[in-house]
Each structure stands twice: as structure tokens, then as C-alpha cells.
Write an enzyme that holds these catalytic residues in place. Structure first.
Site, short mmCIF file in Angstrom:
data_model
loop_
_atom_site.label_atom_id
_atom_site.label_comp_id
_atom_site.label_asym_id
_atom_site.label_seq_id
_atom_site.Cartn_x
_atom_site.Cartn_y
_atom_site.Cartn_z
N ASN A 114 1.92 2.54 -2.58
CA ASN A 114 1.07 4.00 -2.26
C ASN A 114 -0.28 3.80 -2.58
OD1 ASN A 114 1.85 4.17 -5.03
ND2 ASN A 114 2.07 6.23 -4.90
N CYS A 157 2.29 9.79 -6.84
CA CYS A 157 3.49 10.16 -7.65
C CYS A 157 2.69 11.69 -8.38
CB CYS A 157 3.48 9.38 -8.69
SG CYS A 157 2.04 8.35 -9.39
N GLU A 176 -1.69 4.64 -19.06
CA GLU A 176 -2.65 3.88 -18.55
C GLU A 176 -3.97 4.22 -18.53
OE1 GLU A 176 -0.45 1.41 -15.54
OE2 GLU A 176 0.17 3.20 -15.01
#
Ligand code: ADP
Length: 482
Positions: free
Chosen positions: A151, A283, A463
Site C-alpha cells: 500500500n 492502515c 517506527e
């Protein structure tokens, strides 16, 4: 048609498998965007072994020297932005402006992490022994396996590989097959920047074969994964079994709460942007819209009016606002969830169908879809759909909104639209999500800030930004006495 080989030890290599994967355009399935190797697991072992050798000298370089390679890669990616963005749109369907924005983000990520090579790598901690020096030092993990979804085929690989490299690790990368041509073009940029052989390697193939071998290969010391919740569990368990460090970013079921004092127009804009851009395939996409009953009908009317104007089509066409689902499989998942929603008793108030007019039958197009009368126990309120489907839910007050917002297994991102400061403070405190956003859509992420979820959305690490250092390094505590 372009054909991309695997990239192992600085060379483009054919797989021994003799199998190829053809990546097709989801907006026009008769177009093959390119072809990649459909490799065998032994090729991961080969890449890991070269990567391990390369690690020994890569980790010895000064961070500033590693940074120079990333700056150079950034310049090359920037010079190829148009081509790479167009490939992304052809390959996975998002609109060209979104693809350009993502590629530009890749450039910015590379530059951000290039600078990290000259920032602090530890702390001095006072020892109880006055004659000693005690400090911590960040050290690389070794070879890092990078497993990514389709994605964000430029941004996600780069936000994993750039920090891995700058902190002294080397990489074995397996992109999702559905976006593997775009990924190969990113690797070409690293190649052209002249990274030493073996520092970065790419092996293309099936998740169950190539991804799984990355999980199982004993030379790979760290694994970073973004993808589905189901696969994330397999990756995490495999890594845990052999003591490898791992990081998982998985799904979301992200809410937007609209309180009675909200700026309704702003909330409508953000719900559409957060829920339907990229065809809902983020997401962090908004999927549940939890609205105060006193403004429900105004919000709904405005939402329906705007959604009716959305143009669905090929992402390369300038008038298109929303592209196709990425694949046949993804389209069917979305259509299945629409049926599930109807059968569960939710009311379909917009969309709900595959689009086939004006040549849209050539691709995987579906209408933006809105349900109301959704209750929190319904599957469409609980499970990640990864499509352009919004579930509207009506509530009495913020307390009920927060209870519903938290009543899911996921906890990635959440938004609230309110002008009331107490509502903002309650939302910040009580919302169980890694990203909480006030008067802004759920899908916004900034590369210099930590990114990650709570609950089932992640392995609880973060992250991007400075947080990346936590995963891509180990801490050594050093005690020195003369
Ligand atoms: P999606 O549903 O978005 O395709 P997946 O979780 O299936 O999400 O895929 C994300 C990435 O994980 C892809 O690169 C895929 O090939 C890879 N993958 C799939 N199965 C496995 C597995 N068993 N082990 C490791 N990686 C896998």
C-alpha cells in the site's frame, strides 16, 4: 515490459526457480506493469550470507559516511520521482498526486536518516565508582530482514531500510509482489548511489516462501514487518522462536469522533480524506465514524453530498479522486464485507457496488460505501476491511463515543473533531491508540514523529523519527576504568 531481477550482493540476478511474477495494473488488468523473479528460499540464504559479509565493513564506517550514501540515494530518487510515482499508480492504483507525495516522502525520509549518522549514539551515566566512566553505546543488530506490503511501496520500504542502514545494519528486503516493480525501482536508486555490494539486497517472491525464509534464516538478526495481522503473528512467533529481534506494524480499525461542538465541515472533509483516499487502503484509514446524535443528521447530509461527487477511475487521470482496489482478492474482500454489513442489519446509505461502466470493468473499482445504524458488535465495526467503506454510529455523548471507539482489538490511529478543550484532553487520555489526532484526519503521519499502534495493531515498538533507533540498534552498557 520491464523485467526486474533479484538484487543480491550488488548484482541483478535471475532466480534459479525459472518462475516469474507478472505485476498487473489494477485499473486496467490487461496491462502488465512489469515482471519480477518469483524466487526460491535458498536465494534468501544467499542474500543473507552476502549481507552478513558486507555488514562487517559497513558497520565500521562512520555514521557520516553511511549518511552520504543515503543523501545520494535521495537525490537519485528525487530525480526519478515522476517515473517512480507513475509506476506506483500503474502498479497499485493510488492516484498520481498521492503517488508523487509518497515518493517525495521517500526522499525526505532518506535525508532525515542521512542526518542521523551524525547524531548522538548513547549517554554517559554516572558510575558509583568515581574513578570510572560508564556509558551506553548503540550498536547495529547485523542483517535486518525487511518485509513490506503493497500500500505504500516507496515510503514503507524506505522508512525501514534508511534507519536500518544508517545505524550500521545491512538489509535483505522482500517487497509485496503486488508492488514489486515500484520496489525494484527504489532499489535501483540505492544501486546507482553506489552502496557497497551486499549492503542492500532484494529477493522477490511469495510471502509464504521468501518472507517465511527471512523469518527463519539464522543469519538475519532483526525482522521488520508491515502487513496483515494474520501474517504479523506468524512473523512475530517465528522471530521469537529463534531469538531474533522483531517489529510488527499491522492493522487498524480507526475511529473518528465528531462531538456536538465540532466544526462539521472540517470533520466531513477529514472523514472523506481519511477514510476514502487511497481507496481506504491505509492502515491508518478512518473506518468508523462516531457522531453525536444532536448533529448526526447534519453531518450525514453533508457527508453524503460530498461523497456523491467523488470521481472513481484510473489514478493516472487528473479528474480521478479515488482509484481501484489493489487486486481481485482485495476487491472481493471489500465486496464480501459490504454483504456482511447488509446481512448484519446495517443500513447501506451510499454505494455498495462494484463499478463497471465506462471501462471500469477493466479494473477493480468499487463505489465509496457508507453504512449507518452500525452497532459495535457488527463485523464491519470490528474487522479491518482495507477498502472505501465507512460505518456511521450515533452516540449520546463523548463518554459513549470513547467506549465505542475503544471497543475494538486494534489501536493504531484515532481522530476527534471538537472545539471543546476538555473533550480534547479526555480524548488524549482515554483513547487507546498510538496516534491521536485532534481536528485532523486519522491518516496523517509525519516522518519525524514516532509511528505505531497499541493493542493488536503492533508489537508495541515504534517506527520513524528518533523512535526507529530503538529497533535498529542494541544498547551496550560500557564500563571503563583506567
Ligand atoms: P496483505 O494482506 O496486505 O497482502 P500480508 O500480511 O499478506 O498483507 O503481506 C505483507 C507482507 O508479508 C508481504 O510482503 C507478504 O508477501 C509477506 N508475507 C506473507 N506471508 C508471509 C509469511 N508467512 N512470512 C513472512 N512474510 C509473509
Amino acid at each position: 515490459m520491464t523485467h526486474y531481477l533479484n538484487y543480491i550482493n550488488g548484482e541483478w540476478q535471475e532466480s534459479a526457480s525459472n518462475r516469474k511474477y507478472q505485476s498487473i495494473n489494477p485499473a486496467n488488468t490487461s496491462e502488465i506493469v512489469g515482471e519480477v523473479e518469483n524466487s526460491v528460499a535458498a536465494e534468501v540464504d544467499k542474500a543473507a550470507s552476502y549481507s552478513q559479509q558486507a555488514y562487517l565493513s559497513w558497520k565500521k564506517l562512520a555514521g557520516a559516511e553511511r549518511g552520504q550514501y543515503l543523501y545520494k540515494t535521495a537525490d537519485i530518487l528525487e530525480s526519478r520521482l515522476e517515473d517512480i510515482a507513475e509506476t506506483m499508480t500503474r502498479e497499485m492504483g493510488k492516484t498520481l498526486p498521492e503517488a508523487k507525495g509518497e515518493t517525495a516522502r521517500g526522499v525526505a525520509l532518506l535525508r532525515y536518516y542521512a542526518g542521523e549518522g551524525m547524531r548522538e549514539e548513547g549517554d554517559v551515566i554516572p558510575s558509583t565508582d568515581a574513578a570510572a566512566l560508564m556509558l551506553t553505546k548503540r550498536v547495529p543488530l547485523g542483517v535486518v530482514g525487511v518485509i513490506t506490503p503493497w500500500n505504500f511501496p516507496v515510503a514503507i520500504p524506505i522508512w525501514k531500510m534508511a534507519p536500518a542502514l544508517i545505524y550500521g545494519n545491512t538489509v535483505v528486503f522482500k517487497p509485496a509482489l503486488e508492488a514489486s516493480v515500484t520496489a525494484a525501482k527504489v532499489i535501483e536508486c540505492f544501486d546507482e548511489a553506489g552502496l557497497p555490494s551486499g549492503v542492500i539486497n532484494m529477493v522477490n517472491g511469495e510471502g509464504a516462501e521468501i518472507g517465511q525464509r527471512i523469518v527463519d534464516n539464522p543469519q538475519i538478526n532483526g525482522i521488520t514487518f508491515t502487513g496483515s495481522d494474520k501474517t504479523g503473528k506468524i512473523v512475530g512467533q517465528g522471530a521469537l522462536n529463534r531469538g531474533a529481534k522483531y517489529q510488527l506494524e499491522m492493522g487498524g480499525k480507526n475511529p473518528v469522533i465528531v462531538t456536538k461542538d465540532a466544526d462539521i465541515d472540517l470533520a466531513v472533509e477529514a472523514t472523506i480524506s481519511g477514510g476514502l483516499r487511497s481507496t481506504g487502503q491505509k492502515c491508518t484509514a478512518t473506518s468508523r465514524v462516531i457522531i453525536d446524535e444532536s448533529i448526526y443528521s447534519t453531518f450525514k447530509e453533508k457527508l453524503l453530498e460530498k461523497v456523491a461527487k467523488i470521481t472513481v477511475g484510473n489514478g493516472l487521470h487528473p479528474e480521478t479522486w479515488m482509484g481501484p482496489s489493489v487486486s481481485d482478492k482485495q476487491l472481493n474482500t471489500v465486496l464480501d464485507y459490504i454483504e456482511i454489513g447488509k446481512n448484519e442489519g446495517a443500513t447501506l446509505i451510499h454505494g455498495g457496488n462494484r463499478l463497471t461502466d465506462n471501462e471500469l470493468d477493466q479494473g477493480y473499482f468499487v463505489e465509496p460505501t457508507i453504512f449507518e445504524n452500525v452497532t459495535t458488535d457488527m463485523r464491519i465495526a470490528q474487522e479491518e476491511i482495507f477498502g472505501p467503506v465507512l460505518a456511521l454510529m450515533k452516540v449520546k455523548d463523548l463518554g459513549e463515543a470513547l467506549t465505542i471507539a475503544n471497543d475494538v482489538e486494534f489501536g493504531l490511529s484515532a481522530s476527534i473533531f471538537t472545539t471543546n478543550i476538555q473533550n480534547m484532553l479526555d480524548f488524549i487520555d482515554d483513547m487507546e491508540a498510538g496516534l491521536v489526532r485532534i481536528n485532523a484526519e486519522s491518516a496523517g503521519v509525519e516522518l519525524q514523529a514516532p509511528f505505531g499502534g497499541m493493542k493488536k495493531s503492533s508489537s508495541h515498538s515504534r517506527e520513524q523519527g528518533q523512535a526507529a533507533k530503538e529497533f535498529y540498534t542494541n544498547t551496550k552498557t560500557v564500563f571503563i576504568k583506567g
